[in-house]
Design a protein around this motif. Structure first.
Motif, PDB file in Angstrom:
ATOM      1  N   GLY B  92       0.795  -1.229   0.000  1.00  0.00           N
ATOM      2  CA  GLY B  92       0.000   0.000   0.000  1.00  0.00           C
ATOM      3  C   GLY B  92       0.825   1.274   0.000  1.00  0.00           C
ATOM      4  N   LEU B  93       2.111   1.148  -0.348  1.00  0.00           N
ATOM      5  CA  LEU B  93       2.956   2.346  -0.387  1.00  0.00           C
ATOM      6  C   LEU B  93       3.214   2.753  -1.837  1.00  0.00           C
ATOM      7  CD1 LEU B  93       5.561   1.206   2.292  1.00  0.00           C
ATOM      8  CD2 LEU B  93       3.722   2.847   2.607  1.00  0.00           C
ATOM      9  N   LEU B  94       3.315   4.038  -2.057  1.00  0.00           N
ATOM     10  CA  LEU B  94       3.593   4.525  -3.395  1.00  0.00           C
ATOM     11  C   LEU B  94       5.011   5.107  -3.445  1.00  0.00           C
ATOM     12  CD1 LEU B  94       1.426   3.856  -5.258  1.00  0.00           C
ATOM     13  CD2 LEU B  94       0.502   6.164  -5.087  1.00  0.00           C
ATOM     14  N   THR B  95       5.607   5.034  -4.634  1.00  0.00           N
ATOM     15  CA  THR B  95       6.991   5.445  -4.815  1.00  0.00           C
ATOM     16  C   THR B  95       7.081   6.853  -5.390  1.00  0.00           C
ATOM     17  OG1 THR B  95       7.438   3.170  -5.445  1.00  0.00           O
ATOM     18  CG2 THR B  95       9.142   4.793  -5.947  1.00  0.00           C
ATOM     19  N   VAL B  96       7.819   7.717  -4.732  1.00  0.00           N
ATOM     20  CA  VAL B  96       8.101   9.033  -5.305  1.00  0.00           C
ATOM     21  C   VAL B  96       9.536   8.996  -5.796  1.00  0.00           C
ATOM     22  CG1 VAL B  96       8.320  11.491  -4.846  1.00  0.00           C
ATOM     23  CG2 VAL B  96       6.497  10.186  -3.773  1.00  0.00           C
ATOM     24  N   LEU B  97       9.702   9.087  -7.089  1.00  0.00           N
ATOM     25  CA  LEU B  97      11.034   8.958  -7.678  1.00  0.00           C
ATOM     26  C   LEU B  97      11.678  10.332  -7.807  1.00  0.00           C
ATOM     27  CD1 LEU B  97      13.099   7.069  -9.006  1.00  0.00           C
ATOM     28  CD2 LEU B  97      11.957   7.497 -11.188  1.00  0.00           C
ATOM     29  N   ILE B  98      12.808  10.511  -7.159  1.00  0.00           N
ATOM     30  CA  ILE B  98      13.473  11.821  -7.205  1.00  0.00           C
ATOM     31  C   ILE B  98      14.823  11.701  -7.894  1.00  0.00           C
ATOM     32  CG2 ILE B  98      14.371  13.722  -5.810  1.00  0.00           C
ATOM     33  CD1 ILE B  98      12.257  13.236  -3.807  1.00  0.00           C
ATOM     34  N   ASN B  99      15.013  12.533  -8.878  1.00  0.00           N
ATOM     35  CA  ASN B  99      16.226  12.551  -9.682  1.00  0.00           C
ATOM     36  C   ASN B  99      17.208  13.545  -9.076  1.00  0.00           C
ATOM     37  OD1 ASN B  99      18.165  12.927 -11.620  1.00  0.00           O
ATOM     38  ND2 ASN B  99      16.731  13.112 -13.321  1.00  0.00           N
TER      39      ASN B  99
END
Lengths: 330, 330
Positions: B92-99
């Motif tokens: 139930g976790l979402l991924t925030v992708l940071i460059n």
DNA sequence: TTTACGGTTGCTACCGGTAGCAAAATCTAT
DNA sequence: ATAGATTTTGCTACCGGTAGCAACCGTAAA
């Protein structure tokens, strides 16, 4: 874990109301320079940063964009993700990466993103059934965009590489080199038609008097399946009808095809047969393949999608011209 | 854009209070079956879904995890991202992708993620200066984790492949095949030491009586720089001292080294020289390289990090045993 | 001195949920 | 029928900001 510092805390410490604190952090807000500095100082010493979650709730803007990806096997995804994340970040937007697979389908992902109130959703090269997007529950949510495939759905703009143009460029190149017996190696069915590459390829050769265009389909966009598909193509075709040109729907398939043609058939590339891919993945440049391919204009495509998300341009289909990368396999 | 449907709207339509609506959507809440059904029906017809943003604000839990990546050139990142996103989503976790790059540094990214109140932050194979994590502004934020490199920082657990063990396995394999003149091709300095591969490699050969272990450093973890570094190594070493084994810090470097050794030096692999990589990227399996390499236990590593994030296991350094992938280059 | 005015500040209401208490409704036992 | 226990429901307060109105301030013009 220490309690979070809020605007209220800063206000107390600076001797003003919390609204004045907020104003100090709102560009262009009406606040006296004197109190702005006082607030900033207090904020600094307390290590305060506005809570973007609360802001989002109040403004109805999360500054988050969801990217839906269903095929992590394609190495082309990575460079595009880099461009996407970077350009979004440059505009103050953050990327929520959502993995779609058989256990977590598009509808689920879309609803999930919707519940998180993202500002936009980008379907990045995914193989969805168009009907799906007409689901009631999805309409009315965040604006949708389709990146790197076509869409056909009203109100869902597709941002693509100009495929007919790309294929014409490639084919004219092959034609000028004297190749006349074309074949096309395509990937997964659902996505393949949405890419339109095969269609454009066939159109060119029919217009140039080729009697027939051989074709074969791989189970997925992977080198392994490319190898397998090439095997089928050559085994099921009488030797005298073997193609002298094999256009693969993407680089991964081309790598597999090259491996098969070289190692099993012992044909020389590009003398006996030309092979080309699509996407210009990092590996295409390596001496081991040195693959002729076509580069999608990823930066322009991402820029275009961003302008639409930010409302600077109308939401509509856009196709950009890419670049033929001529190397030694064709 | 239509107004969003809230619990209040559903409540009105179902003839109950908004809290009853909320209860219908809260597993285990105290609510009569009869009214639960009535609410659900009303919710369905109005197409209501709870607003996770508002929930996050109230519960102080976003169910979002930030992944910081600074090197999108390494194809190894993609499969791991797939595993990461998928496993996070399963919980139930979402991924925030940071460059992360020169324009948007670690501190900035960390603060940004902090303002967004993510539940955890994962530094995925990034080349940071350890001091940085001790910044006041970062302490007190979301719990940090380091994936696929070591950490040394108290309270920032590193989840890695057991490098000393991996190198021992690899070296014993090389040793048993008779190779005795080892060289190591490493990548970008800052990250290289944090990976510890070179250290473990050297340790083995010193313990096994090698007079010296040649070494060369590439500018980055890319095939191109691997090619270049190999060139330097062989040009600066007298022919009689050339190594018969070149261990590369990752697959990308190994591809470049193979290209150089094959195309320029015309050496036979593995007869004249053995070459090995690390990571088992998809391309390592292709016949064009057929690279002997080592596979990191990505699934175990991600599972471990997840258990820590969810509080099921204590936050502490963990190293897992990977797998030697023996192919034809060594 | 009074008035008008623009900049500044504080306030209420609100975004859409959660937490937990208190009242109401229902059930059970006598 | 009634007291007591239990379930169900509604309520207030709150999470940490935003929006926009109203009051306040000092100053310059009348």
């Amino acid at each position: 874990m220490a309690k979070r510092v809020t605007a209220e805390d800063v206000a107390r410490s600076a001797g003003v109301s919390k609204w004045t604190v907020i104003r100090a952090f709102t560009p262009g807000a009406s606040i006296a320079e004197k109190s702005r500095l006082r607030v900033l100082e207090a904020a600094e010493s307390l290590n305060y940063r506005p809570n973007l979650l609360a802001r989002s709730l109040a403004t109805n803007l999360t500054h988050q964009v969801a990217i839906l990806v269903d095929d992590f096997k394609n190495p082309h995804k990575l460079p595009v993700l880099e461009i996407l994340t970077w350009q979004l970040q440059s505009e103050g937007l953050l990327t929520v990466l959502i993995n779609i697979n058989e256990h977590f389908d598009h509808v689920q992902a879309l609803l999930d993103a919707g519940q998180r109130q993202v500002d936009a959703i980008i379907l990045f090269g995914t193989a969805f059934r168009p009907e799906m997007l007409e689901d009631d529950r999805i309409q009315g949510g965040a604006p949708l965009y389709v990146l790197a495939r076509d869409s056909q759905i009203p109100n869902v703009p597709a941002i693509t590489c100009d495929t007919p143009l790309a294929m014409r460029e490639l084919c004219e190149y092959f034609y000028s080199k004297g190749y006349r017996r074309p074949a096309f190696l395509s990937g997964a069915k659902t996505l393949s038609t949405a890419l339109g590459r095969r269609r454009a390829f066939n159109a060119f050769w029919e217009a140039h008097g080729a009697k027939s265009v051989l074709g074969v389909s791989a189970a997925s966009y992977s080198s392994g399946h490319g190898f397998e598909a090439a095997r089928i193509l050559f085994q099921e075709t009488p030797r005298e009808q073997w193609p002298d040109l094999l256009m693969c729907e993407n680089d991964a398939l081309a790598f597999g095809a090259i491996d098969y043609v070289r190692s099993t058939l012992k044909l020389r590339i590009p003398d006996d047969i030309a092979i080309a891919g699509f996407d210009n993945t990092p590996l295409a440049a390596s001496p081991a393949y040195d693959l002729t391919t076509y580069e999608q204009p990823a930066i322009e495509m991402v820029t275009a999608i961003l302008s639409m998300i930010l409302g600077r341009e109308p939401r509509e289909n856009k196709a950009f011209r890419g670049k033929l990368i001529s190397r030694s396999t064709a």
